[in-house]
Design a protein around this motif. Structure first.
Motif, PDB file in Angstrom:
ATOM      1  N   ILE A 128     -11.182  -1.303  -0.520  1.00  0.00           N
ATOM      2  CA  ILE A 128     -10.051  -1.976  -1.285  1.00  0.00           C
ATOM      3  C   ILE A 128     -10.183  -3.465  -0.976  1.00  0.00           C
ATOM      4  O   ILE A 128     -10.072  -4.521  -1.647  1.00  0.00           O
ATOM      5  CB  ILE A 128      -8.735  -1.686  -0.684  1.00  0.00           C
ATOM      6  N   LEU A 149       0.753  -1.148   0.008  1.00  0.00           N
ATOM      7  CA  LEU A 149       0.062   0.071   0.099  1.00  0.00           C
ATOM      8  C   LEU A 149       0.925   1.232   0.024  1.00  0.00           C
ATOM      9  O   LEU A 149       1.684   1.437   0.830  1.00  0.00           O
ATOM     10  CB  LEU A 149      -0.933   0.116   1.390  1.00  0.00           C
ATOM     11  N   HIS A 197       3.937  -0.998   3.741  1.00  0.00           N
ATOM     12  CA  HIS A 197       3.682   0.113   3.275  1.00  0.00           C
ATOM     13  C   HIS A 197       4.705   1.155   2.910  1.00  0.00           C
ATOM     14  O   HIS A 197       6.090   0.911   3.446  1.00  0.00           O
ATOM     15  CB  HIS A 197       2.828   0.787   4.527  1.00  0.00           C
ATOM     16  N   GLU A 227       6.824  -0.135  -5.596  1.00  0.00           N
ATOM     17  CA  GLU A 227       5.965  -1.167  -5.005  1.00  0.00           C
ATOM     18  C   GLU A 227       6.760  -2.454  -4.975  1.00  0.00           C
ATOM     19  O   GLU A 227       6.724  -3.264  -4.038  1.00  0.00           O
ATOM     20  CB  GLU A 227       4.882  -1.288  -5.777  1.00  0.00           C
ATOM     21  N   THR A 271       0.133   5.029   0.541  1.00  0.00           N
ATOM     22  CA  THR A 271      -0.959   5.861   0.857  1.00  0.00           C
ATOM     23  C   THR A 271      -0.689   7.287   1.066  1.00  0.00           C
ATOM     24  O   THR A 271       0.167   7.602   1.431  1.00  0.00           O
ATOM     25  CB  THR A 271      -1.335   5.504   2.337  1.00  0.00           C
ATOM     26  N   ILE A 282      -4.989   5.646  -2.248  1.00  0.00           N
ATOM     27  CA  ILE A 282      -4.370   4.938  -1.880  1.00  0.00           C
ATOM     28  C   ILE A 282      -3.869   3.982  -2.914  1.00  0.00           C
ATOM     29  O   ILE A 282      -5.041   3.428  -3.749  1.00  0.00           O
ATOM     30  CB  ILE A 282      -5.194   3.828  -0.710  1.00  0.00           C
ATOM     31  N   ALA A 330       0.917  -7.175   5.187  1.00  0.00           N
ATOM     32  CA  ALA A 330       0.857  -5.786   4.395  1.00  0.00           C
ATOM     33  C   ALA A 330       2.163  -5.018   4.440  1.00  0.00           C
ATOM     34  O   ALA A 330       2.810  -5.091   5.509  1.00  0.00           O
ATOM     35  CB  ALA A 330      -0.603  -4.899   4.833  1.00  0.00           C
ATOM     36  N   HIS A 341      -9.317   7.443   5.172  1.00  0.00           N
ATOM     37  CA  HIS A 341      -8.511   6.210   4.838  1.00  0.00           C
ATOM     38  C   HIS A 341      -8.988   5.096   4.944  1.00  0.00           C
ATOM     39  O   HIS A 341      -8.963   3.818   4.435  1.00  0.00           O
ATOM     40  CB  HIS A 341      -7.219   6.459   5.035  1.00  0.00           C
ATOM     41  N   ILE A 399      -9.401   1.831   2.858  1.00  0.00           N
ATOM     42  CA  ILE A 399      -8.757   0.532   2.988  1.00  0.00           C
ATOM     43  C   ILE A 399     -10.159  -0.723   2.923  1.00  0.00           C
ATOM     44  O   ILE A 399     -10.038  -1.833   2.514  1.00  0.00           O
ATOM     45  CB  ILE A 399      -8.181   0.451   4.427  1.00  0.00           C
ATOM     46  N   GLY A 431      -3.202   4.701   6.866  1.00  0.00           N
ATOM     47  CA  GLY A 431      -3.478   3.602   6.402  1.00  0.00           C
ATOM     48  C   GLY A 431      -2.951   2.292   7.008  1.00  0.00           C
ATOM     49  O   GLY A 431      -3.395   1.510   7.199  1.00  0.00           O
ATOM     50  N   LEU A 454      -2.578   0.459  -4.538  1.00  0.00           N
ATOM     51  CA  LEU A 454      -2.169  -1.027  -4.022  1.00  0.00           C
ATOM     52  C   LEU A 454      -1.705  -1.866  -5.075  1.00  0.00           C
ATOM     53  O   LEU A 454      -1.903  -1.795  -6.224  1.00  0.00           O
ATOM     54  CB  LEU A 454      -3.543  -1.548  -3.487  1.00  0.00           C
TER      55      LEU A 454
END
Length: 354
Positions: free
Chosen positions: A59, A5, A78, A339, A7, A12, A76, A52, A56, A118, A14
């Motif tokens: 998502i 993620l 970030h 990412e 943010t 956001i 997860a 946010h 989430i 996030g 992903l």
């Protein structure tokens, strides 16, 4: 699978990655705080997302609708812009790490609060899910004091006023992509809405153009780039601190010089203002490049990344024309994979923890 993620203040982004770092799915929520858009796997729909946390939730619901059960998400990860001096590498998020990110809010008031929002939203929606963070400042954390210190009284340096550098995830990903072919002295240019350069020697950042904030460096889409501190004080005196900050970050750069922040539009336009804006962008970039080359004691190759760096052969050529005095140099175009680098970082931390 690993949920990555990124943010922002009203968005956001992903990505879902498998353990072998192949990307299974990507999407985004944009327009948080009002009429919003959710995109996932090429499909889009409009909805209203006030926070946010709601983003989430949207998502996670969309992932399940897309056929991704929540129990297939094992962690997860970030993107956090500012790790300060305490968080200099990827880390699992626990109370201490969250406190350190919170402590850096003053250093990145526009960036760290959305990241925290996030992280907390994921914790609320999926209690117990391991979470990790990677920091844009981390790649530059090993720079020598000469490269990071502002010549101001020690009392202010102790408050965190120093050069940090940003776009570190982009540069770290670039080093990984080069692998064993990484040049000893690489001039890396991340050219997009934000613009920075990095002197990478033997795989490590030794100097970079951004400093205390992402404002410094070359001319950017809406940021002024380097500007004398007394000029900043003049602006703050006349229009106030908040308005001056907005002007320098949102109303300057290519937008102020050429009337638009879109490089493609400027290159296509024949007006004198558009030509000057492009020339200023190229000049300011190569102006910075000279200093970074000196910091490395020379240069063996140049690499471009970011939206402009990857997609504008014209800008790349103009920059290299101004660096022709260096002689022939290998020029590389490297896809920005921030990412994937976040996923790589998280998997490495997970591996070290067994």
């Amino acid at each position: 699978m690993l949920l990555v993620l990124n943010t922002g203040s009203s968005s956001i982004r992903l990505s879902l990655f498998r353990a072998d770092l192949t990307e299974a799915l990507q999407g985004a929520v944009t327009g948080i705080g009002g009429p919003a858009k959710l995109s996932l796997g090429g499909a889009e729909r409009e909805l209203h997302i006030a926070s946010h946390a709601e983003g989430i939730a949207a998502i996670l619901n969309a992932l399940q609708t897309h056929g991704i059960p929540m129990d297939e998400i094992t962690a997860a990860a970030h993107r956090v812009v500012h790790g300060g001096t305490a968080l200099t590498g990827p880390t699992r998020l626990d109370k201490n790490a969250l406190a350190a990110i919170e402590a850096n809010v003053q250093l990145a008031p526009l960036h760290n609060p959305p990241a925290l929002a996030g992280i907390r939203a994921v914790a609320d929606a999926l209690p117990g899910l391991p979470q990790y963070a990677s920091f844009d400042t981390a790649f530059h954390a090993g720079q020598p004091d000469l490269a990071t210190t502002y010549a101001i009284p020690e009392t202010w340096r102790a408050k965190g006023l120093r050069r940090y550098g940003f776009h570190g995830l982009s540069y770290a990903g670039m080093v990984v992509q080069f692998g064993k072919d990484l040049p000893d002295r690489l001039l890396a240019l991340h050219l997009g809405a934000g613009v920075s350069l990095c002197a990478i020697r033997n795989g490590r950042s030794v100097a970079t153009s951004m400093g205390y904030s992402p404002l410094s460096g070359p001319t950017m889409a809406t940021r002024s780039g380097d500007i004398d501190g007394m000029a900043v004080l003049r602006l703050a005196e006349e229009i106030g601190i908040e308005a001056a900050g907005h002007l320098l970050n949102k109303d300057s750069g290519l937008l102020a010089l050429g009337g638009t922040s879109d490089m493609r539009g400027l290159l296509a336009h024949e007006s004198a203002a558009a030509r000057f804006a492009v020339d200023h962008f190229v000049w300011s970039t190569t102006h910075q490049a000279g200093a970074l080359i000196a910091d490395m004691g020379g240069v063996d190759a140049v690499a471009f990344t970011g939206g402009i760096g990857e997609n504008s052969a014209d800008i790349r050529q103009r920059i290299m024309d101004r660096l022709a005095w260096l002689g022939p140099l290998p020029v590389h175009v490297i896809a920005a994979e921030e990412e994937r680098q976040i996923a790589r970082d998280a998997l490495a931390v997970m591996g070290k923890a067994g």
